[in-house]
Every structure is written in C-alpha cells, then in structure tokens.
Write a protein that holds these residues in place. Structure first.
Motif, PDB file in Angstrom:
ATOM      1  N   ARG A   2      15.452  42.485  52.551  1.00 40.77           N
ATOM      2  CA  ARG A   2      14.019  42.216  52.617  1.00 40.77           C
ATOM      3  C   ARG A   2      13.301  43.227  51.710  1.00 40.77           C
ATOM      4  O   ARG A   2      13.567  44.425  51.761  1.00 40.77           O
ATOM      5  CB  ARG A   2      13.549  42.371  54.058  1.00 40.77           C
ATOM      6  N   HIS A   3      12.374  42.735  50.902  1.00 39.23           N
ATOM      7  CA  HIS A   3      11.659  43.591  49.954  1.00 39.23           C
ATOM      8  C   HIS A   3      10.187  43.681  50.357  1.00 39.23           C
ATOM      9  O   HIS A   3       9.515  42.661  50.514  1.00 39.23           O
ATOM     10  CB  HIS A   3      11.778  43.045  48.534  1.00 39.23           C
ATOM     11  N   ASP A  27      18.271  46.893  56.246  1.00 36.99           N
ATOM     12  CA  ASP A  27      18.082  45.640  55.528  1.00 36.99           C
ATOM     13  C   ASP A  27      16.669  45.524  54.969  1.00 36.99           C
ATOM     14  O   ASP A  27      16.021  44.484  55.057  1.00 36.99           O
ATOM     15  CB  ASP A  27      18.370  44.453  56.456  1.00 36.99           C
ATOM     16  N   VAL A  28      16.165  46.627  54.411  1.00 39.82           N
ATOM     17  CA  VAL A  28      14.835  46.592  53.806  1.00 39.82           C
ATOM     18  C   VAL A  28      14.797  47.578  52.652  1.00 39.82           C
ATOM     19  O   VAL A  28      15.423  48.643  52.695  1.00 39.82           O
ATOM     20  CB  VAL A  28      13.727  46.925  54.841  1.00 39.82           C
ATOM     21  N   TYR A  91       7.779  40.166  46.269  1.00 39.23           N
ATOM     22  CA  TYR A  91       8.123  40.816  47.528  1.00 39.23           C
ATOM     23  C   TYR A  91       7.942  39.879  48.720  1.00 39.23           C
ATOM     24  O   TYR A  91       7.082  38.999  48.714  1.00 39.23           O
ATOM     25  CB  TYR A  91       7.245  42.059  47.731  1.00 39.23           C
ATOM     26  N   ASP A  92       8.734  40.120  49.745  1.00 43.48           N
ATOM     27  CA  ASP A  92       8.604  39.337  50.980  1.00 43.48           C
ATOM     28  C   ASP A  92       7.284  39.628  51.677  1.00 43.48           C
ATOM     29  O   ASP A  92       6.714  38.760  52.338  1.00 43.48           O
ATOM     30  CB  ASP A  92       9.764  39.664  51.931  1.00 43.48           C
ATOM     31  N   ASN A 341       1.867  36.251  52.775  1.00 42.66           N
ATOM     32  CA  ASN A 341       2.653  37.491  52.872  1.00 42.66           C
ATOM     33  C   ASN A 341       1.879  38.713  52.402  1.00 42.66           C
ATOM     34  O   ASN A 341       2.450  39.685  51.920  1.00 42.66           O
ATOM     35  CB  ASN A 341       3.983  37.361  52.116  1.00 42.66           C
ATOM     36  N   HIS A 374       7.776  36.550  59.106  1.00 42.65           N
ATOM     37  CA  HIS A 374       8.854  36.301  58.139  1.00 42.65           C
ATOM     38  C   HIS A 374      10.178  36.794  58.729  1.00 42.65           C
ATOM     39  O   HIS A 374      10.652  37.894  58.401  1.00 42.65           O
ATOM     40  CB  HIS A 374       8.548  37.026  56.820  1.00 42.65           C
ATOM     41  N   SER A 377      14.530  37.261  54.997  1.00 42.35           N
ATOM     42  CA  SER A 377      14.144  37.501  53.614  1.00 42.35           C
ATOM     43  C   SER A 377      14.096  36.192  52.850  1.00 42.35           C
ATOM     44  O   SER A 377      14.888  35.273  53.089  1.00 42.35           O
ATOM     45  CB  SER A 377      15.145  38.450  52.956  1.00 42.35           C
ATOM     46  N   GLY A 382      11.985  41.750  44.330  1.00 40.23           N
ATOM     47  CA  GLY A 382      11.595  43.078  44.779  1.00 40.23           C
ATOM     48  C   GLY A 382      11.438  44.073  43.650  1.00 40.23           C
ATOM     49  O   GLY A 382      10.891  43.774  42.583  1.00 40.23           O
TER      50      GLY A 382
END
Length: 435
Positions: A2-3, A27-28, A91-92, A341, A374, A377, A382
């Motif tokens: 995830r970004h 995870d980011v 980006y997310d 987002n 969200h 991802s 990113g």
C-alpha cells in the motif's frame, strides 16, 4: 504494498505516518512530501525558540522518519512541481497535513500599513522560516501592541520583552537575536476583546511573564471579575487567572512594561504612512463569554502591531476548499474528490485548534478511515512513480539523510549556548547538504 503520500512533515504528518505504520504494518510505504528541505513544520518554525523542551518531540518524529517504510521527500512543492491529481493517481491514499501557516487578516482599516504584521510572519521571522527571513519588523519604536489572548500572543510578547541573556539555550535565529537586542520597545500592550475568564493562555506560558529580567506585566484590577467567580473555571483556567491577579500588584520598576488591556476590540490602525496607534473600542460582557461594543474608543500608541488572531490553511489547486473555515473542505477527514482517496488531517482538517498532541489521535483516526475506505492496495506506483515524475521536472529532492547533514551543519555553526543556528535561505540549506 500500500502506498501513502503525506503532504507536510509537521506534527500532524508524523503522527499520521506513525498511525499508518501501526495500522498497516510492513505492508505500507509512506512518502512525506514537504516544500522545504527541512522537516518538522510547526516544531521548527512555530514553537517558541526558548521552549526547547517542546521542540524535543521531534526526536519521536525522527524515529518514524528513520523507519524503512517512511521516506522524507523534501524541497518538493505540491501544486507546482507535482499536482494533486498526479499524486492521487500514484498513491492509494494522499493525506493533506499542511497545517495552517497563513495569518488570518485583521480586516480593519489600516491593517495594511507598514508596521502591521501577523503572528505567522513574526514568529516565522524569529524562528528562521525562509518565507519570513526578510521581514524586518520595526523595533526602533517605543511601543508595540499584540492583538490576541492566546499562547501565541504570549510567545510574541515574551520574545519582544526578553533581555538578550534570557535567550541562552534557545535557537532564536541570529538576525532576530541581534535585532531584538537593539530594540527600542519599552511598552507592549496585549489587547483582547473579551475578559480574563475567556483567555486561551495556559498557566506555564502566562506565569513566565512574571519572571522576566527586564520586563514586568500588569493587569488593571478593574478588568478582573470577582475572585469568587473563578470557582466556575477549570483548574488550568483558574491557575491562569490567578497569574493575572498576581500581575495587579507587581512593582512596575523594570525597563519594559507589559500591559494587558482586556475588553478592547481593535477597530482601526492609524498613522502617517505607517502604524502609529491602534484604535480600540471598549467592550462589555453580555453573558456566556460574549461581549458587545460600548461605542467608547481610544488610542493605544504602537509603532509595531502584531495580530495573533488565528491562521488559515493555504489552498492547493485541485483540492476543495472551505473559504469560511480557512481549511480544506472535508467530512471527518475525507476530502470530496472523485477518486475517493484524498484526506486531510490536523489543522488542515479541523482548523488551527488544539495542542501539538491533539494531532496524534487525529492521525490515528485518519489511518483507520483509510483502512475502512481502501481494504486493499490498488497496485499503484507510489514513490517510484513520484521519483520518475519529478526527474522529468528537474526537482532537487532532499532525503532525510540530506536533512541530517543540514542539521549537523546548523549545530556546528551555533553561537555559544545555542543548540543550532538555522539556515534561513533554502539555497544555503541545499549547499550544506552538498558539502
């Protein structure tokens, strides 16, 4: 992966980065984008230079910044070098954490005269913000007026009134230290349209005024409510008012006088080509902390007038804006854009209210909101995509390691007793990075 992009690297930005780390684990990947080459925003440029214990919170932010999944991207202007729609595509989630660094205007006749400045500009001047390094406020006058009854007004008043020796241990920048050391100001009037029970001044900051080497505060006993009325206040408020009561009887035997003028509403600023006096209208309480004008006006001599009446978030192209509130339009942090987002946090979300610590729960709330909006991802590019885009535009990015070199150079050039001597010109920051 995830970004997430966070625009702004002040308290709201770093607390939000910390919250996103805890929300999403490893995870980011978080990019913190700032238009200046240096991080920490309000901590560096807003907190008073003689309050180093408050500035120490930056060490907590440094721990976040040094994490493997957080990256500082300094010296990049959002809206100019990269647009909001471009970031939303990369980006997310994009989080606006730009704070509220713009002065709210006084909005009275004469507020554009030379000698009238906002607190963001004045505080930025003595804290070394590149935007305000050339401010050159008139300190060759005998009297100044500070408009406002909050902690910023106290900071400004204290800085104006302090003796040079009292700045030992502070990081006030050299140009301000030298100018204040040669100041001719002997009278500072702190003006508030309401009374002592409505001040937004905390006890510690208010109490400091009673222990200055060359200045002494004074309150007119006629402005104070009956002492029995203090019982209805919260403990902190009651302690602040007790400080004001103690100022009534202090001996007025020092070089600089600090006068609190309550129930005084600014209505105009007058002078021959520059500020020379502040015209105020006497007010009276009408219940529930409200006041009304009495029609009686008088002049307060002041060649320097500093308005400490609040701040606004500067608009960014492509972001819905609430003109009345002076911040980004949002509902519980969600900024209404088609992609869904874009978020706002801190003062950019709620306006300039609360303390530095208030931004921490705010950041955690936004992290939870993003997770709900969200759950997975979207597989966006990113930071790699941002780097590629900025490379085509000749952007000179500053990393956190670059900032550490700038910081080391500032420490090395500090005067005796000071923790650092800040660079106040962006080009000098970049030169220190490259040495």
């Amino acid at each position: 992966m995830r970004h997430i992009a966070i625009i702004g690297s002040g308290p709201a930005g770093y607390y939000t980065a910390e919250a996103c780390q805890k929300q999403f684990g490893s995870d980011v990947a978080i990019d913190m984008i700032d238009r200046l080459p240096v991080p920490y925003g309000l901590i560096r440029f807003g907190v008073a230079p003689d309050h180093q214990s408050i500035k120490a919170v930056s060490r907590r932010y440094e721990q976040v910044a040094l994490s493997e999944n957080v990256r500082f991207v300094g010296n990049v202007s959002v809206g100019d070098q990269v647009t909001i729609p471009e970031l939303l595509a990369l980006y997310d989630a994009v989080i606006l954490a730009t704070g509220a660094p713009v002065d709210r205007p006084l909005g009275i006749p004469g507020d554009d005269l030379p000698g009238v400045v906002g607190s963001a500009a004045f505080v930025g001047w003595y804290n070394g913000h590149p935007d305000f390094a050339e401010l050159d406020p008139p300190l060759d006058v005998s009297a100044a007026a500070v408009i406002g009854n909050g902690n910023v007004a106290l900071d400004v008043t204290r800085i104006l009134a302090k003796a040079p020796a009292e700045f030992v241990g502070s990081d006030i920048v050299a140009h301000a230290f030298d100018a204040l050391g040669n100041s001719a100001i002997k009278q500072v009037t702190v003006v508030g349209r309401r009374g002592p029970h409505q001040i937004q001044m905390t006890p510690k900051e208010l109490g400091e005024l009673g222990h200055l080497q060359r200045a002494v505060p004074h309150v007119d006993t006629a402005d104070l409510p009956p002492e029995a009325d203090d019982a209805a206040l919260e403990p902190g408020e009651r302690k602040s008012v007790s400080h004001l009561r103690s100022f009534v009887s202090l001996a007025q035997d020092k070089d600089v006088a600090i006068d609190f003028d309550f129930f005084a509403r600014p209505v105009a600023i007058e002078g021959d080509g520059k500020a020379e006096r502040l015209i105020v209208e006497r007010t009276r309480p009408i219940g529930e902390g409200m006041v009304e004008g009495t029609g009686e006006t008088y002049a307060i001599p002041a060649g320097l007038i500093i308005a400490c009446i609040g701040y606004r978030t500067p608009p960014i192209p492509g972001v819905p804006y609430d003109e009345r509130a002076g911040r980004f339009a949002n509902t519980e942090g969600r900024v209404p854009v088609d992609s869904g987002n874009l978020y706002a946090v801190g003062w950019a979300r709620r306006g300039p209210t609360g303390t530095i610590g208030t931004n921490r729960p705010d950041g955690y709330m936004i992290a939870e909101t993003i997770a709900a909006d969200h759950p997975a991802s979207a597989g966006k590019d990113g930071g790699a995509g941002l780097d590629a885009l900025l490379a085509t535009r000749g952007a000179d990015k500053v990393s956190f390691a670059d900032w550490q070199r700038i910081e080391a150079a500032e420490s090395a050039r500090a005067r005796d007793g000071a923790p650092r001597e800040k660079f106040v010109v962006v080009a000098d920051m970049l030169a220190a990075r490259d040495e």
